[in-house]
Design a protein around this motif. Structure first.
Motif, PDB file in Angstrom:
ATOM      1  N   ALA A 126       0.830  -1.211   0.000  1.00  0.00           N
ATOM      2  CA  ALA A 126       0.000   0.000   0.000  1.00  0.00           C
ATOM      3  C   ALA A 126       0.862   1.258   0.000  1.00  0.00           C
ATOM      4  O   ALA A 126       0.472   2.291  -0.549  1.00  0.00           O
ATOM      5  N   ASN A 130      -0.851   2.840  -2.916  1.00  0.00           N
ATOM      6  CA  ASN A 130      -1.922   3.681  -2.349  1.00  0.00           C
ATOM      7  C   ASN A 130      -3.156   2.928  -1.871  1.00  0.00           C
ATOM      8  O   ASN A 130      -3.799   3.358  -0.905  1.00  0.00           O
ATOM      9  N   ALA A 131      -3.533   1.845  -2.528  1.00  0.00           N
ATOM     10  CA  ALA A 131      -4.743   1.111  -2.139  1.00  0.00           C
ATOM     11  C   ALA A 131      -4.593  -0.349  -2.546  1.00  0.00           C
ATOM     12  O   ALA A 131      -4.428  -0.645  -3.738  1.00  0.00           O
ATOM     13  N   GLN A 167      -7.429  -4.660   4.186  1.00  0.00           N
ATOM     14  CA  GLN A 167      -7.391  -3.792   3.026  1.00  0.00           C
ATOM     15  C   GLN A 167      -6.715  -2.506   3.497  1.00  0.00           C
ATOM     16  O   GLN A 167      -7.094  -1.958   4.523  1.00  0.00           O
ATOM     17  N   PHE A 169      -5.018   1.389   2.809  1.00  0.00           N
ATOM     18  CA  PHE A 169      -5.177   2.575   1.964  1.00  0.00           C
ATOM     19  C   PHE A 169      -4.383   3.754   2.515  1.00  0.00           C
ATOM     20  O   PHE A 169      -4.142   3.850   3.727  1.00  0.00           O
ATOM     21  N   ILE A 174      -8.884   6.866   1.962  1.00  0.00           N
ATOM     22  CA  ILE A 174      -9.948   6.116   2.635  1.00  0.00           C
ATOM     23  C   ILE A 174     -10.850   7.044   3.437  1.00  0.00           C
ATOM     24  O   ILE A 174     -12.059   6.813   3.542  1.00  0.00           O
ATOM     25  N   CYS A 192     -12.959  -1.635  -0.168  1.00  0.00           N
ATOM     26  CA  CYS A 192     -12.513  -1.367  -1.538  1.00  0.00           C
ATOM     27  C   CYS A 192     -13.626  -0.741  -2.369  1.00  0.00           C
ATOM     28  O   CYS A 192     -13.360   0.099  -3.234  1.00  0.00           O
ATOM     29  N   VAL A 195     -13.632   2.985  -2.170  1.00  0.00           N
ATOM     30  CA  VAL A 195     -12.491   3.578  -2.858  1.00  0.00           C
ATOM     31  C   VAL A 195     -12.662   3.464  -4.368  1.00  0.00           C
ATOM     32  O   VAL A 195     -12.352   4.401  -5.116  1.00  0.00           O
ATOM     33  N   VAL A 202      -7.654   0.044  -7.034  1.00  0.00           N
ATOM     34  CA  VAL A 202      -7.299  -0.805  -5.897  1.00  0.00           C
ATOM     35  C   VAL A 202      -6.577  -2.036  -6.435  1.00  0.00           C
ATOM     36  O   VAL A 202      -7.097  -2.747  -7.296  1.00  0.00           O
TER      37      VAL A 202
END
Length: 227
Positions: A126, A130-131, A167, A169, A174, A192, A195, A202
């Motif tokens: 991440a 980023n995600a 998960q 982020f 987020i 997710c 997002v 993602v």
């Protein structure tokens, strides 16, 4: 990774209705400790996790503090009263995240078999992407069925995944996703999804088939065997 502060949020405000119980399934014993204690200890042992915030039912908060003390989980910084649904609970926890937190890892309290190394891997990914979410490829043939109960389509299995947690982020992503969902009065069961609705990509990373979620009585039996 040590200079990237990461907060783990553990939604733990669910109940045991699908297990035929009134108490939270998170307090059921799995081996020699409650389900939730297994989950929290994994995050305690993850090197990339700096603090843990738990969103719980009001009546369970003191019990969870006792659990944190008994099983020595000092990374737990706050246990807050969760909302009416998962989205409200996670959003309430997000509002408690420290200002210097760069990444947020959200994990189901009822996934007690998550491995610390997998948590650390998700957080490291991440930090670059980023995600991210953990996931495993489906093993069964999946078919889409129409309203009339007739098979409409056989889906391509190679592109289908069972999504897991954590998960992870970037904090600003987020938070914006949850703020948008709350403002629109929407409830999601998957972080997710929020997002994705922002238009943010993602990335899926390889999870673990043993990282099951305790939802039914049968799941607890399976988890005992895996443990």
């Amino acid at each position: 990774m040590k200079n990237i502060k990461t907060t783990a949020i553990i939604p733990a405000a669910g109940n045991g209705t699908r297990m035929g119980r009134t108490e939270s399934k998170l307090f059921l014993m799995l081996g020699d400790m409650p389900v939730l204690a297994h989950t929290l200890r994994a995050f305690e042992r993850a090197e990339n996790v700096d603090e843990i915030i738990i969103a719980a039912r009001e009546e369970d908060i003191l019990l969870i503090w006792d659990m944190v003390s008994e099983f020595q989980i000092p990374k737990v910084s706050k246990i807050i009263n969760g909302g009416a649904n998962r989205t409200e609970s996670v959003y309430a926890a997000l509002r408690e995240v420290s200002d210097d937190t760069k990444l947020v890892a959200i994990h189901d309290g009822a996934r007690p078999l998550i491995k610390p190394k997998l948590i650390d891997f998700a957080i490291a990914e991440a930090a670059r992407k980023n995600a991210v979410t953990l996931g495993v490829k489906v093993k069964d043939t999946i078919k889409r069925v129409g309203a009339n109960g007739v098979i409409a389509e056989t889906l391509e299995r190679d592109s289908l995944y069972h999504i897991q947690t954590p998960q992870v982020f970037r904090t600003d992503i987020i938070f914006k996703a949850y703020e948008t969902a709350i403002n629109r009065g929407l409830d999601y069961t998957d972080d997710c999804g929020l997002v994705e609705d922002l238009g943010v990509a993602v990335h899926i990373i390889e999870g673990d088939y043993k990282n099951i979620k305790i939802t039914t009585a049968e799941d607890l039996i399976i988890a005992e065997g895996l443990l």
